[in-house]
Design a protein around this motif. Structure first.
Motif, PDB file in Angstrom:
ATOM      1  N   VAL A   1       0.856  -1.184   0.000  1.00 22.46           N
ATOM      2  CA  VAL A   1       0.000   0.000   0.000  1.00 22.46           C
ATOM      3  C   VAL A   1       0.894   1.235   0.000  1.00 22.46           C
ATOM      4  O   VAL A   1       1.859   1.319   0.757  1.00 22.46           O
ATOM      5  N   GLU A   2       0.569   2.176  -0.872  1.00 22.41           N
ATOM      6  CA  GLU A   2       1.354   3.408  -0.973  1.00 22.41           C
ATOM      7  C   GLU A   2       0.415   4.606  -0.916  1.00 22.41           C
ATOM      8  O   GLU A   2      -0.613   4.627  -1.601  1.00 22.41           O
ATOM      9  N   VAL A   3       0.772   5.606  -0.114  1.00 22.02           N
ATOM     10  CA  VAL A   3      -0.001   6.844   0.003  1.00 22.02           C
ATOM     11  C   VAL A   3       0.800   7.958  -0.674  1.00 22.02           C
ATOM     12  O   VAL A   3       1.968   8.179  -0.338  1.00 22.02           O
ATOM     13  N   THR A   4       0.188   8.654  -1.630  1.00 20.91           N
ATOM     14  CA  THR A   4       0.877   9.720  -2.358  1.00 20.91           C
ATOM     15  C   THR A   4       0.046  10.998  -2.348  1.00 20.91           C
ATOM     16  O   THR A   4      -1.162  10.977  -2.088  1.00 20.91           O
ATOM     17  N   THR A   5       0.704  12.114  -2.658  1.00 20.01           N
ATOM     18  CA  THR A   5       0.022  13.404  -2.828  1.00 20.01           C
ATOM     19  C   THR A   5       0.280  13.907  -4.244  1.00 20.01           C
ATOM     20  O   THR A   5       1.218  13.463  -4.917  1.00 20.01           O
ATOM     21  N   ASP A   6      -0.569  14.834  -4.707  1.00 19.75           N
ATOM     22  CA  ASP A   6      -0.463  15.290  -6.097  1.00 19.75           C
ATOM     23  C   ASP A   6       0.747  16.183  -6.338  1.00 19.75           C
ATOM     24  O   ASP A   6       1.149  16.373  -7.487  1.00 19.75           O
ATOM     25  N   LYS A   7       1.328  16.759  -5.283  1.00 17.68           N
ATOM     26  CA  LYS A   7       2.528  17.588  -5.425  1.00 17.68           C
ATOM     27  C   LYS A   7       3.470  17.298  -4.257  1.00 17.68           C
ATOM     28  O   LYS A   7       3.021  16.876  -3.186  1.00 17.68           O
ATOM     29  N   PRO A   8       4.753  17.550  -4.410  1.00 16.58           N
ATOM     30  CA  PRO A   8       5.678  17.339  -3.294  1.00 16.58           C
ATOM     31  C   PRO A   8       5.703  18.489  -2.303  1.00 16.58           C
ATOM     32  O   PRO A   8       6.144  18.332  -1.169  1.00 16.58           O
TER      33      PRO A   8
ATOM     34  N   ASP B   1      -2.071  29.045   8.883  1.00 20.09           N
ATOM     35  CA  ASP B   1      -1.023  29.542   9.783  1.00 20.09           C
ATOM     36  C   ASP B   1       0.164  28.588   9.904  1.00 20.09           C
ATOM     37  O   ASP B   1       0.988  28.723  10.808  1.00 20.09           O
ATOM     38  N   THR B   2       0.267  27.626   8.997  1.00 19.19           N
ATOM     39  CA  THR B   2       1.351  26.648   9.076  1.00 19.19           C
ATOM     40  C   THR B   2       2.683  27.278   8.672  1.00 19.19           C
ATOM     41  O   THR B   2       2.785  27.948   7.637  1.00 19.19           O
ATOM     42  N   LEU B   3       3.702  27.053   9.481  1.00 20.04           N
ATOM     43  CA  LEU B   3       5.034  27.543   9.170  1.00 20.04           C
ATOM     44  C   LEU B   3       5.735  26.556   8.236  1.00 20.04           C
ATOM     45  O   LEU B   3       5.313  25.419   8.074  1.00 20.04           O
ATOM     46  N   ALA B   4       6.804  27.021   7.628  1.00 19.16           N
ATOM     47  CA  ALA B   4       7.575  26.169   6.730  1.00 19.16           C
ATOM     48  C   ALA B   4       8.049  24.924   7.485  1.00 19.16           C
ATOM     49  O   ALA B   4       8.618  25.026   8.579  1.00 19.16           O
ATOM     50  N   SER B   5       7.778  23.758   6.913  1.00 23.51           N
ATOM     51  CA  SER B   5       8.104  22.506   7.592  1.00 23.51           C
ATOM     52  C   SER B   5       7.891  21.358   6.604  1.00 23.51           C
ATOM     53  O   SER B   5       7.710  21.585   5.412  1.00 23.51           O
ATOM     54  N   SER B   6       7.925  20.141   7.116  1.00 22.58           N
ATOM     55  CA  SER B   6       7.563  18.974   6.307  1.00 22.58           C
ATOM     56  C   SER B   6       6.803  18.004   7.196  1.00 22.58           C
ATOM     57  O   SER B   6       6.983  17.988   8.415  1.00 22.58           O
ATOM     58  N   SER B   7       5.945  17.201   6.576  1.00 22.53           N
ATOM     59  CA  SER B   7       5.115  16.275   7.344  1.00 22.53           C
ATOM     60  C   SER B   7       4.736  15.097   6.463  1.00 22.53           C
ATOM     61  O   SER B   7       4.699  15.214   5.235  1.00 22.53           O
TER      62      SER B   7
ATOM     63  N   THR C   1       6.215  18.781   1.798  1.00 21.94           N
ATOM     64  CA  THR C   1       6.897  20.012   2.204  1.00 21.94           C
ATOM     65  C   THR C   1       5.928  21.176   2.211  1.00 21.94           C
ATOM     66  O   THR C   1       5.158  21.360   1.272  1.00 21.94           O
ATOM     67  N   ILE C   2       5.965  21.959   3.288  1.00 16.05           N
ATOM     68  CA  ILE C   2       5.169  23.187   3.369  1.00 16.05           C
ATOM     69  C   ILE C   2       6.127  24.349   3.199  1.00 16.05           C
ATOM     70  O   ILE C   2       7.064  24.526   3.998  1.00 16.05           O
TER      71      ILE C   2
END
Length: 224
Positions: free
Chosen positions: A38-45, A162-168, A204-205
């Motif tokens: 099973v793989e979970v992906t998003t439309d953009k990085p 209000d999300t700051l630059a980060s990754s999740s 990445t945000i």
């Protein structure tokens, strides 16, 4: 005390303890290949705060000669400090127009695809992680969910303003996985060790885009 002593002696002299350890050893030494990945992906990085995120859950790498499954249950986890989906929900369930069942399971006459449910996971722990519960079941024994590469579901999240630059990570919470197969008219449940979770790529945000409110006055008529 006499009864307790007698029970201890019986327990020591029995093979119950040996059987328990043998069973544990057999489970940990299981070499059965995984039923699927099973793989979970998003439309953009990468995204900026306020952007919509399209999430997909993919099934692949099925065992050879696998005929399919009567029930699938996966939970996709996300950090609620970064992602939000309240605009897509009604009473904690995704609205029908806010998620899409994959082509292999979108036939309502063959499959019951339950609206994904958003809720807390890891109860009792101090965590902001939440999970989206995805369940699909064949309506009868003649309509198995096929064991072919497929996108099981597509749904939405949104980066909080209000999300700051980060990754999740948006990823599979594989410890909650349940799948069911039917063999000779009897149901067999398989759990997370039978499913390989392909590691998700971090989302990445990016920093918020700020626009200056200052503009220099330039007269339309330079001779004025």
């Amino acid at each position: 005390m006499i009864k307790l002593f007698s029970f201890k002696n019986y327990f020591r002299s029995s093979r119950l303890l040996t059987l328990m350890f043998t069973t544990i050893h057999e489970v940990t030494a299981d070499t059965t290949p995984p039923a699927m990945s099973v793989e979970v992906t998003t439309d953009k990085p990468a995204y900026t705060p306020g952007e919509e995120v399209t999430v997909q859950v993919h099934l692949k790498n099925f065992s050879p000669n696998d005929h399919g499954y009567s029930y699938l249950n996966f939970i996709v986890q996300y950090d609620s400090n970064i992602f939000d989906n309240t605009e897509y929900l009604h009473h904690s369930c995704y609205k029908e127009d806010c998620y899409t069942a994959g082509n292999e399971v979108d036939n309502s006459f063959q499959f019951n695809f339950i609206s994904p449910v958003d809720g807390s996971i890891y109860f009792g722990k101090n965590t902001s992680m939440r999970g989206i519960d995805i369940q699909v079941e064949a309506n009868n024994k003649q309509a198995l969910i096929p064991a072919v590469d497929q996108t099981l579901v597509t749904f939405k999240l949104r980066i909080k303003e209000d999300t700051l630059a980060s990754s999740s990570l948006i990823s599979l919470a594989n410890e909650f996985t349940r799948i069911r197969t039917s063999i000779s008219n009897s149901s067999v449940y398989l759990y997370s060790p039978d499913v390989t979770s392909i590691p998700s790529e971090p989302t990445t945000i990016l920093p918020s885009i700020t626009v200056s409110t200052y503009s220099q006055y330039l007269p339309n008529n330079p001779l004025a």
